[in-house]
Design a protein around this motif. Structure first.
Motif, PDB file in Angstrom:
ATOM      1  N   LEU A  26       0.830  -1.204   0.000  1.00 49.73           N
ATOM      2  CA  LEU A  26       0.000   0.000   0.000  1.00 49.73           C
ATOM      3  C   LEU A  26       0.865   1.256   0.000  1.00 49.73           C
ATOM      4  O   LEU A  26       0.511   2.258  -0.632  1.00 49.73           O
ATOM      5  N   PHE A  27       1.988   1.210   0.694  1.00 53.00           N
ATOM      6  CA  PHE A  27       2.903   2.351   0.657  1.00 53.00           C
ATOM      7  C   PHE A  27       3.437   2.540  -0.759  1.00 53.00           C
ATOM      8  O   PHE A  27       3.515   3.666  -1.266  1.00 53.00           O
ATOM      9  N   ASP A  28       3.775   1.428  -1.414  1.00 54.96           N
ATOM     10  CA  ASP A  28       4.209   1.488  -2.818  1.00 54.96           C
ATOM     11  C   ASP A  28       3.106   2.068  -3.703  1.00 54.96           C
ATOM     12  O   ASP A  28       3.371   2.900  -4.572  1.00 54.96           O
ATOM     13  N   LEU A  29       1.878   1.621  -3.486  1.00 52.01           N
ATOM     14  CA  LEU A  29       0.750   2.117  -4.282  1.00 52.01           C
ATOM     15  C   LEU A  29       0.552   3.606  -4.061  1.00 52.01           C
ATOM     16  O   LEU A  29       0.300   4.349  -5.014  1.00 52.01           O
ATOM     17  N   GLY A  30       0.674   4.058  -2.821  1.00 49.69           N
ATOM     18  CA  GLY A  30       0.582   5.492  -2.546  1.00 49.69           C
ATOM     19  C   GLY A  30       1.623   6.265  -3.331  1.00 49.69           C
ATOM     20  O   GLY A  30       1.351   7.314  -3.907  1.00 49.69           O
ATOM     21  N   GLY A  31       2.833   5.718  -3.409  1.00 56.02           N
ATOM     22  CA  GLY A  31       3.886   6.351  -4.206  1.00 56.02           C
ATOM     23  C   GLY A  31       3.539   6.373  -5.676  1.00 56.02           C
ATOM     24  O   GLY A  31       3.772   7.371  -6.368  1.00 56.02           O
ATOM     25  N   GLU A  32       2.968   5.276  -6.167  1.00 47.01           N
ATOM     26  CA  GLU A  32       2.553   5.229  -7.571  1.00 47.01           C
ATOM     27  C   GLU A  32       1.529   6.317  -7.870  1.00 47.01           C
ATOM     28  O   GLU A  32       1.596   6.992  -8.895  1.00 47.01           O
ATOM     29  N   LEU A  33       0.585   6.500  -6.957  1.00 44.49           N
ATOM     30  CA  LEU A  33      -0.459   7.508  -7.176  1.00 44.49           C
ATOM     31  C   LEU A  33       0.061   8.923  -6.978  1.00 44.49           C
ATOM     32  O   LEU A  33      -0.462   9.869  -7.572  1.00 44.49           O
ATOM     33  N   CYS A  34       1.097   9.078  -6.168  1.00 44.24           N
ATOM     34  CA  CYS A  34       1.670  10.397  -5.880  1.00 44.24           C
ATOM     35  C   CYS A  34       2.626  10.869  -6.977  1.00 44.24           C
ATOM     36  O   CYS A  34       2.870  12.061  -7.114  1.00 44.24           O
ATOM     37  N   ILE A  35       3.128   9.933  -7.763  1.00 38.17           N
ATOM     38  CA  ILE A  35       4.082  10.279  -8.825  1.00 38.17           C
ATOM     39  C   ILE A  35       3.440   9.894 -10.159  1.00 38.17           C
ATOM     40  O   ILE A  35       3.486   8.727 -10.561  1.00 38.17           O
ATOM     41  N   PRO A  36       2.816  10.843 -10.842  1.00 41.73           N
ATOM     42  CA  PRO A  36       2.177  10.514 -12.120  1.00 41.73           C
ATOM     43  C   PRO A  36       3.138   9.801 -13.068  1.00 41.73           C
ATOM     44  O   PRO A  36       4.290  10.204 -13.227  1.00 41.73           O
ATOM     45  N   GLY A  37       2.662   8.680 -13.628  1.00 41.35           N
ATOM     46  CA  GLY A  37       3.474   7.905 -14.555  1.00 41.35           C
ATOM     47  C   GLY A  37       4.316   6.827 -13.904  1.00 41.35           C
ATOM     48  O   GLY A  37       4.906   5.993 -14.589  1.00 41.35           O
ATOM     49  N   HIS A  38       4.389   6.818 -12.582  1.00 42.57           N
ATOM     50  CA  HIS A  38       5.190   5.825 -11.857  1.00 42.57           C
ATOM     51  C   HIS A  38       4.408   4.512 -11.763  1.00 42.57           C
ATOM     52  O   HIS A  38       3.193   4.516 -11.604  1.00 42.57           O
ATOM     53  N   ALA A  39       5.118   3.389 -11.851  1.00 38.29           N
ATOM     54  CA  ALA A  39       4.499   2.064 -11.729  1.00 38.29           C
ATOM     55  C   ALA A  39       5.136   1.317 -10.563  1.00 38.29           C
ATOM     56  O   ALA A  39       6.351   1.133 -10.538  1.00 38.29           O
ATOM     57  N   ALA A  40       4.324   0.924  -9.587  1.00 35.65           N
ATOM     58  CA  ALA A  40       4.839   0.184  -8.440  1.00 35.65           C
ATOM     59  C   ALA A  40       4.112  -1.141  -8.241  1.00 35.65           C
ATOM     60  O   ALA A  40       4.725  -2.125  -7.856  1.00 35.65           O
ATOM     61  N   ILE A  41       2.825  -1.168  -8.492  1.00 35.11           N
ATOM     62  CA  ILE A  41       2.029  -2.384  -8.325  1.00 35.11           C
ATOM     63  C   ILE A  41       1.986  -3.124  -9.659  1.00 35.11           C
ATOM     64  O   ILE A  41       1.682  -2.531 -10.690  1.00 35.11           O
ATOM     65  N   GLN A  42       2.292  -4.407  -9.602  1.00 34.86           N
ATOM     66  CA  GLN A  42       2.352  -5.216 -10.811  1.00 34.86           C
ATOM     67  C   GLN A  42       1.274  -6.301 -10.782  1.00 34.86           C
ATOM     68  O   GLN A  42       0.708  -6.595  -9.733  1.00 34.86           O
ATOM     69  N   ALA A  43       1.025  -6.893 -11.929  1.00 35.49           N
ATOM     70  CA  ALA A  43       0.044  -7.980 -12.025  1.00 35.49           C
ATOM     71  C   ALA A  43       0.390  -9.105 -11.053  1.00 35.49           C
ATOM     72  O   ALA A  43      -0.503  -9.719 -10.458  1.00 35.49           O
ATOM     73  N   ALA A  44       1.663  -9.376 -10.842  1.00 33.85           N
ATOM     74  CA  ALA A  44       2.077 -10.435  -9.913  1.00 33.85           C
ATOM     75  C   ALA A  44       1.628 -10.136  -8.484  1.00 33.85           C
ATOM     76  O   ALA A  44       1.320 -11.062  -7.723  1.00 33.85           O
ATOM     77  N   ASP A  45       1.574  -8.854  -8.117  1.00 27.44           N
ATOM     78  CA  ASP A  45       1.103  -8.475  -6.780  1.00 27.44           C
ATOM     79  C   ASP A  45      -0.379  -8.825  -6.615  1.00 27.44           C
ATOM     80  O   ASP A  45      -0.801  -9.284  -5.548  1.00 27.44           O
ATOM     81  N   ILE A  46      -1.140  -8.609  -7.657  1.00 28.38           N
ATOM     82  CA  ILE A  46      -2.571  -8.917  -7.637  1.00 28.38           C
ATOM     83  C   ILE A  46      -2.776 -10.429  -7.601  1.00 28.38           C
ATOM     84  O   ILE A  46      -3.605 -10.939  -6.833  1.00 28.38           O
ATOM     85  N   GLU A  47      -2.004 -11.139  -8.398  1.00 32.32           N
ATOM     86  CA  GLU A  47      -2.093 -12.603  -8.407  1.00 32.32           C
ATOM     87  C   GLU A  47      -1.729 -13.178  -7.039  1.00 32.32           C
ATOM     88  O   GLU A  47      -2.337 -14.146  -6.574  1.00 32.32           O
ATOM     89  N   ARG A  48      -0.759 -12.564  -6.377  1.00 34.39           N
ATOM     90  CA  ARG A  48      -0.384 -13.009  -5.031  1.00 34.39           C
ATOM     91  C   ARG A  48      -1.540 -12.813  -4.066  1.00 34.39           C
ATOM     92  O   ARG A  48      -1.848 -13.698  -3.263  1.00 34.39           O
ATOM     93  N   LEU A  49      -2.225 -11.659  -4.135  1.00 31.46           N
ATOM     94  CA  LEU A  49      -3.390 -11.437  -3.278  1.00 31.46           C
ATOM     95  C   LEU A  49      -4.457 -12.490  -3.534  1.00 31.46           C
ATOM     96  O   LEU A  49      -5.077 -13.004  -2.594  1.00 31.46           O
ATOM     97  N   GLU A  50      -4.685 -12.804  -4.804  1.00 33.86           N
ATOM     98  CA  GLU A  50      -5.699 -13.802  -5.149  1.00 33.86           C
ATOM     99  C   GLU A  50      -5.340 -15.164  -4.571  1.00 33.86           C
ATOM    100  O   GLU A  50      -6.208 -15.876  -4.052  1.00 33.86           O
ATOM    101  N   SER A  51      -4.077 -15.525  -4.640  1.00 27.68           N
ATOM    102  CA  SER A  51      -3.621 -16.806  -4.102  1.00 27.68           C
ATOM    103  C   SER A  51      -3.820 -16.855  -2.586  1.00 27.68           C
ATOM    104  O   SER A  51      -4.289 -17.864  -2.035  1.00 27.68           O
ATOM    105  N   ILE A  52      -3.462 -15.784  -1.915  1.00 25.06           N
ATOM    106  CA  ILE A  52      -3.630 -15.708  -0.459  1.00 25.06           C
ATOM    107  C   ILE A  52      -5.112 -15.761  -0.105  1.00 25.06           C
ATOM    108  O   ILE A  52      -5.523 -16.481   0.811  1.00 25.06           O
TER     109      ILE A  52
END
Length: 184
Positions: free
Chosen positions: A69-95
């Protein structure tokens, strides 16, 4: 490591503006600031969950989520920045699938409650849903990577499942909505 803050107040925001991660100044009530501010609020709510007695596996997941979530906040705070990846979402789904596998199927709606840890987790879940709505609002007029929205959507689902896990682990059980209460 980034800049260290030696002075907490700068007075630069006294005019109602704030600086984004790329140096751009925007209004403190902009959709972007609201979005990453609510992600920060969700992170803080998860911190309150972590202040409770928790099973080790739930604690481990939530600590990892706080970092993301801290990474995501950074992504949203810096236009054009990418921090959250598809693998992060897949990990949440697995958990999510792993924790949900041991729960009985839902037959009724669950009300927030079920002991302190579960109740705090319900609050974190609803804040996460609000963060998702605010990121969707931001995406209507600014570029937002779809991974940001998908991550928050999946995280709120995971938090719901963790609410159920925590209600059971704490011995309180889930609070079932009584839809029959008005039929008397």
């Amino acid at each position: 490591m980034g800049n260290r803050l030696s002075k907490i107040y700068t007075r630069t925001g006294d005019d109602g503006s704030t600086g984004l991660g790329d140096g751009t100044r925007v209004s403190k009530d902009s959709a972007r600031v609201s979005a990453y501010g609510t992600v920060d609020e969700a992170n803080s709510a998860i911190g309150i969950v972590l202040a409770q007695e928790l099973p080790d596996d739930v604690r481990e997941v939530l600590v990892s989520v706080q970092h993301q979530l801290f990474d995501l906040g950074g992504e949203l705070c810096i236009p054009g920045h990418a921090a959250i990846q598809a693998a992060d979402i897949e990990r949440l789904e697995s958990i999510l699938d792993r924790f949900n596998a041991d729960l009985p199927p839902l037959k009724d709606f669950i009300l927030p409650g079920g002991g302190p840890a579960a109740a705090h987790c319900h609050l974190a879940r609803t804040i996460c849903r609000r963060a998702e709505r605010e990121v969707v609002t931001l995406s209507r007029h600014d570029a937002v990577r779809p991974e940001a929205i998908r991550y928050l959507n999946r995280l709120s689902d995971l938090l719901f499942v963790l609410c159920r896990v925590l209600a059971r682990a704490g011995g309180h059980g889930e609070v079932i909505w009584n839809h029959e209460r008005r039929k008397a």
